[in-house]
Write an enzyme that holds these catalytic residues in place. Sequence first.
Site, mmCIF file in Angstrom:
data_model
loop_
_atom_site.group_PDB
_atom_site.id
_atom_site.type_symbol
_atom_site.label_atom_id
_atom_site.label_comp_id
_atom_site.label_asym_id
_atom_site.label_seq_id
_atom_site.Cartn_x
_atom_site.Cartn_y
_atom_site.Cartn_z
ATOM 1 N N HIS A 74 -8.790 1.079 -5.653
ATOM 2 C CA HIS A 74 -7.954 0.288 -4.747
ATOM 3 C C HIS A 74 -6.502 0.655 -4.988
ATOM 4 C CE1 HIS A 74 -11.305 -2.250 -3.632
ATOM 5 N NE2 HIS A 74 -11.634 -2.271 -4.909
ATOM 6 N N TYR A 123 0.793 -1.230 0.000
ATOM 7 C CA TYR A 123 0.000 0.000 0.000
ATOM 8 C C TYR A 123 0.826 1.281 0.000
ATOM 9 C CZ TYR A 123 -3.592 -3.351 1.307
ATOM 10 O OH TYR A 123 -4.434 -4.429 1.333
#
Length: 148
Positions: free
Chosen positions: A100, A22
């Site tokens: 995402h 991430y």
Amino acid sequence: MNILVLHGINLNMFGKRDPAQYGTATLAEIDQQLQTLGADLDADVACFQSNCEGAMVERIHQAHTDGTDALLINAGAWTHYSYGIRDALAILTIPIIEVHMSNIHAREAFRHESVLAPIVRGQICGFGVDSYLLGLRAAITLVDSASE
């Protein structure tokens, strides 16, 4: 133009959670980048994060009547199983973009399916923070083209 960005479960941990997947940007930094880009493109960007599914559904319901013109959502793990969030989003008549940070299709098998995908306008994934920024640009383009 009013754009709502919804961040789902565990996304308040961006910057701390699995930086290999991430990145290191915090949720506050992502929100700031979205608001800055929104201002550059003449859009007001409001951001909301919750780890409580009911609170997320309530915020989606609020978007039905509060002047929200488009919505970006990264529902986190809820993407793969929350029919409650899916059904709340389905009530909306505005453009919805699913985003995402990671490429959900290149990860664990359970992440490959999005219960939101059939009701959103499009999905952007795998570009880190840029997934959000690309999603914001897409949402603004959709709202602008609908008003022409």
